[in-house]
Design a protein around this motif. Sequence first.
Motif, mmCIF file in Angstrom:
data_model
loop_
_atom_site.group_PDB
_atom_site.id
_atom_site.type_symbol
_atom_site.label_atom_id
_atom_site.label_comp_id
_atom_site.label_asym_id
_atom_site.label_seq_id
_atom_site.Cartn_x
_atom_site.Cartn_y
_atom_site.Cartn_z
ATOM 1 N N SER A 1 0.847 -1.189 0.000
ATOM 2 C CA SER A 1 0.000 0.000 0.000
ATOM 3 C C SER A 1 0.885 1.242 0.000
ATOM 4 O O SER A 1 1.857 1.330 0.759
ATOM 5 C CB SER A 1 -0.896 0.009 1.235
ATOM 6 O OG SER A 1 -1.657 1.196 1.291
ATOM 7 N N ASN A 2 0.568 2.210 -0.843
ATOM 8 C CA ASN A 2 1.410 3.398 -0.980
ATOM 9 C C ASN A 2 0.650 4.683 -0.672
ATOM 10 O O ASN A 2 1.038 5.749 -1.133
ATOM 11 C CB ASN A 2 1.997 3.479 -2.386
ATOM 12 C CG ASN A 2 0.924 3.608 -3.456
ATOM 13 O OD1 ASN A 2 -0.250 3.405 -3.186
ATOM 14 N ND2 ASN A 2 1.333 3.953 -4.669
ATOM 15 N N LEU A 3 -0.435 4.606 0.103
ATOM 16 C CA LEU A 3 -1.214 5.795 0.411
ATOM 17 C C LEU A 3 -1.421 5.895 1.927
ATOM 18 O O LEU A 3 -1.846 4.929 2.565
ATOM 19 C CB LEU A 3 -2.572 5.765 -0.297
ATOM 20 C CG LEU A 3 -3.520 6.926 0.007
ATOM 21 C CD1 LEU A 3 -2.907 8.252 -0.432
ATOM 22 C CD2 LEU A 3 -4.873 6.700 -0.644
ATOM 23 N N MET A 4 -1.104 7.075 2.467
ATOM 24 C CA MET A 4 -1.343 7.362 3.876
ATOM 25 C C MET A 4 -2.002 8.732 3.981
ATOM 26 O O MET A 4 -1.856 9.572 3.083
ATOM 27 C CB MET A 4 -0.036 7.352 4.683
ATOM 28 C CG MET A 4 0.619 5.986 4.788
ATOM 29 S SD MET A 4 2.086 6.030 5.837
ATOM 30 C CE MET A 4 2.586 4.318 5.760
ATOM 31 N N GLU A 5 -2.708 8.969 5.116
ATOM 32 C CA GLU A 5 -3.401 10.225 5.336
ATOM 33 C C GLU A 5 -3.099 10.735 6.738
ATOM 34 O O GLU A 5 -2.922 9.949 7.682
ATOM 35 C CB GLU A 5 -4.922 10.056 5.169
ATOM 36 C CG GLU A 5 -5.334 9.681 3.754
ATOM 37 C CD GLU A 5 -6.834 9.493 3.637
ATOM 38 O OE1 GLU A 5 -7.501 9.363 4.700
ATOM 39 O OE2 GLU A 5 -7.361 9.482 2.508
ATOM 40 N N VAL A 6 -3.073 12.080 6.847
ATOM 41 C CA VAL A 6 -2.811 12.695 8.137
ATOM 42 C C VAL A 6 -3.504 14.060 8.145
ATOM 43 O O VAL A 6 -3.566 14.746 7.120
ATOM 44 C CB VAL A 6 -1.299 12.821 8.394
ATOM 45 C CG1 VAL A 6 -0.626 13.685 7.347
ATOM 46 C CG2 VAL A 6 -1.046 13.370 9.807
ATOM 47 N N GLN A 7 -4.048 14.441 9.335
ATOM 48 C CA GLN A 7 -4.683 15.742 9.470
ATOM 49 C C GLN A 7 -3.628 16.847 9.436
ATOM 50 O O GLN A 7 -2.513 16.696 9.943
ATOM 51 C CB GLN A 7 -5.452 15.803 10.798
ATOM 52 C CG GLN A 7 -6.618 14.841 10.902
ATOM 53 C CD GLN A 7 -7.841 15.338 10.150
ATOM 54 O OE1 GLN A 7 -7.908 16.496 9.750
ATOM 55 N NE2 GLN A 7 -8.808 14.456 9.959
ATOM 56 N N GLU A 8 -4.012 17.967 8.835
ATOM 57 C CA GLU A 8 -3.031 19.051 8.723
ATOM 58 C C GLU A 8 -2.725 19.697 10.076
ATOM 59 O O GLU A 8 -1.696 20.369 10.214
ATOM 60 C CB GLU A 8 -3.523 20.097 7.728
ATOM 61 C CG GLU A 8 -4.758 20.858 8.151
ATOM 62 C CD GLU A 8 -5.102 21.993 7.185
ATOM 63 O OE1 GLU A 8 -4.169 22.628 6.683
ATOM 64 O OE2 GLU A 8 -6.294 22.238 6.933
ATOM 65 N N ASP A 9 -3.606 19.518 11.062
ATOM 66 C CA ASP A 9 -3.335 20.103 12.378
ATOM 67 C C ASP A 9 -2.638 19.113 13.312
ATOM 68 O O ASP A 9 -2.590 19.331 14.533
ATOM 69 C CB ASP A 9 -4.635 20.596 13.016
ATOM 70 C CG ASP A 9 -5.653 19.450 13.174
ATOM 71 O OD1 ASP A 9 -5.421 18.366 12.600
ATOM 72 O OD2 ASP A 9 -6.675 19.656 13.857
ATOM 73 N N ALA A 10 -2.093 18.017 12.718
ATOM 74 C CA ALA A 10 -1.390 17.040 13.557
ATOM 75 C C ALA A 10 -0.139 17.673 14.140
ATOM 76 O O ALA A 10 0.564 18.445 13.491
ATOM 77 C CB ALA A 10 -1.031 15.802 12.742
ATOM 78 N N HIS A 11 0.162 17.298 15.402
ATOM 79 C CA HIS A 11 1.330 17.843 16.076
ATOM 80 C C HIS A 11 2.602 17.213 15.494
ATOM 81 O O HIS A 11 2.590 16.114 14.928
ATOM 82 C CB HIS A 11 1.247 17.583 17.578
ATOM 83 C CG HIS A 11 0.058 18.242 18.225
ATOM 84 N ND1 HIS A 11 -0.044 19.607 18.396
ATOM 85 C CD2 HIS A 11 -1.100 17.700 18.730
ATOM 86 C CE1 HIS A 11 -1.199 19.897 18.980
ATOM 87 N NE2 HIS A 11 -1.862 18.754 19.205
#
Length: 805
Positions: free
Chosen positions: A386-396
Amino acid sequence: MVKGLQGFSWTMLLLLCAIQELGAWAMHTAVEGPGLGQQGDPALLAGGRVKRGWVWNQFFVVEEYTGTEPLYVGKIHSDSDEGDGSIKYTISGEGAGTIFLIDEITGDIHATERLDREQKTFYTLRAQARDRQTDQLLEPESEFIIKVQDINDSEPRFLEGPYIGSVAELSPIGTSVMQVMASDADDPTYGSSARVVYSVLEGEQRFTVDSKTGVIRTAVADLDRETQDRYEVVIRATDMAGQLGGLSGSTTVTIVVTDVNDNPPRFPQKMYQFSIVETAPVGTAIGRVKAEDSDVGENTDMMYQVKDEEGVEMFKVTTDSNTQEAVITVQKPLDYESKKVHTVVVEALNKFVDPRFVDLGTFRDQTIVRVSVLDVDEPPEFRPPSNLMEVQEDAHVGSVVGVVTALDPDTANHPVRYAIDRSTDAERIFDIDANTGAIVTGKVLDRETAGWHNITVLAMEADNHSQVSRASLRIRILDVNDNPPELATPYEAAVCEDAKPGQLIQTISVVDRDEPQSGHHFYFTLVPEATNNHHFSLLDIKDNTAAVHTQRMGFNRQEQDVYLLPILVVDSGPPALSSTGTLTIRVCGCDSNGAIQSCNSTAYVVSATLSPGALIALLVCVLILVVLVLLILTLKRHQKSHLTSEDDEDMRDNVIKYNDEGGGEQDTEAYDMSALRSLYDFSEIKGGDGGGGPGEGGPSRNLASALHALPQWVQSPDLDFSVFRDYICKKVEQADEDFSVPPYDSFQTYAFEGSDSPVPSLSSINTWSSGSEQDFSYLGGWGPRFRQLAALYAGRRGEEDSEES
């Protein structure tokens, strides 16, 4: 009478002669009559009907006579011959005197040479009977033929050989192969000497020949090219129709047996073994196998295919068209750890099959190919891919984005270490744990700056960093509502002074840098302090736009020409963010059609058409401006020309032009004479004589004479130059004490001339003679730098001479 003889015995010869003489005598008696000349009379020979004294028949002579004596051919004889030898017989024509000889007394003809009918079939000769004494013709000259009689002396010959024919193998009995033909030189019209029959002398077990036509045919149906591909058949031709005593000739016929597809392909081995490393890329050739075929040509063209399901999935077989070999290649990546040996069933079959021989069996064969996979040290493999990951832009910073996993596929199962290829993440936005593969944020994220990040993750064996695998990873930054909505543009609207209530002034839209998953939804309202506004109203249209309308009847620019309407925009969150934008509304004058003419003191919108009065007023204004500009330019030019004329009259400027040795004629940085000019009061010169008129030596004349005298430096008792001397000395002292200013050569050359110059002095200082007493023509020969000075003094001298005269 001439007698033609053909006989095989003297008895037949005498009988034929007696019959011929009786017939000739009867004819002679019948044609003879009164008035005919005598025998030997030349009148008989000249013309008219004559008695025929002989009758010609064709003579025959047998070819290839082998006797020792000349061969008797025949006899010519005249019935006027009484046997006393008074008549002489002669012959002429083909072979006369050489091949054929005649007895002049008896008329007997003999052949002296051996004749060959195949070379010449007959001879044409002429016979004469003459009186021996007078040599006169006793009989008219007559022509006769001696024909060479054929005997069977030529054997049949095959003139078109050597013969080469062909026949397909397995042809049925009686299949025509080819035709041969022999020719016989003997006479085909006489006897059977030229009648030829054919027979097989050698090869009669497999071939026959038609005795009359010479057509060769197969005698068996089992001709096999693979057993014997050619035969040598001897054909004999016999004349005399094959009877005993006939002559014969023979020829050899080569019969080639052509191939048919009657043999299936066969693998020499039932099993082949090959090996290949597990890292071999797709398309790598493993090996070659070939099925043998006894046929030739296109009958050996092969097709190969994989028969088992496992082999079809892992391997591919193609045919080399040049060698007819099966090339086995890798179709899917191999893995030693998964399977070490693969078994492939390869089948070979003919490309072209003859339907006549399908009953001989199947024209295909199979073999087994064993492929051994060799183990190699392989780099780690990422699992799952798998080559897709997601993260919130307000992550610390330090938040975990995801985890990548890689395993060593080898049986040794070495530990794996992870890293990020920094060429794909130069700003170090992300970091990775070298042991666990956990990807964490290294900096604060902002989706509005970069919504996607593409990085490359490296996985390598802990004890062998050369075994490296790469995986591309796409990280998506998920949006959070951190940007308030804003007006799309700094809106400005206009309203006519005579506007009516409810009139639409402006439609407002907003923009938001965020991208919520459910889409944007904005709410519009006036700020609390503007809710009591009685001039304008705001209507939320519910489609992310709002409309501004008027609420009152008419506006007055004199009272208020600009209105500021603050508008509050709120998004749908979460959390809900808002911003305030201001709509500027200007009160403008409009025409009867509602088109805006002007706002405040400047035109807000220019109408597409102007009235004639407005156009005329505009043109008059432009004309006035042009006239003013022309007047200003004229005054400036007049003032400049006046100043130039006054400068030309000031003769002291000439001192700088010719007495400045610092930089030559082109030196524009010379000492400013205005400093000295300000100290010299020309008013004394102008008013020295009490202001007389022009004719009385007034100011103009005194000024001209004084200026004329200055360049010559004639000391006048009325003038005191101490003020100049003091001023110059003071300036020199100041320059000497100030080391920051450059030297002024004009200070030195103004007061005196240098002592080191090899050129004689050009200055008129200390020269008591007038300019008219000196000849400055020698200055023209000093070079280009002194030509201007020479021309100046030459011109000055000319003016003085003209004044004196």
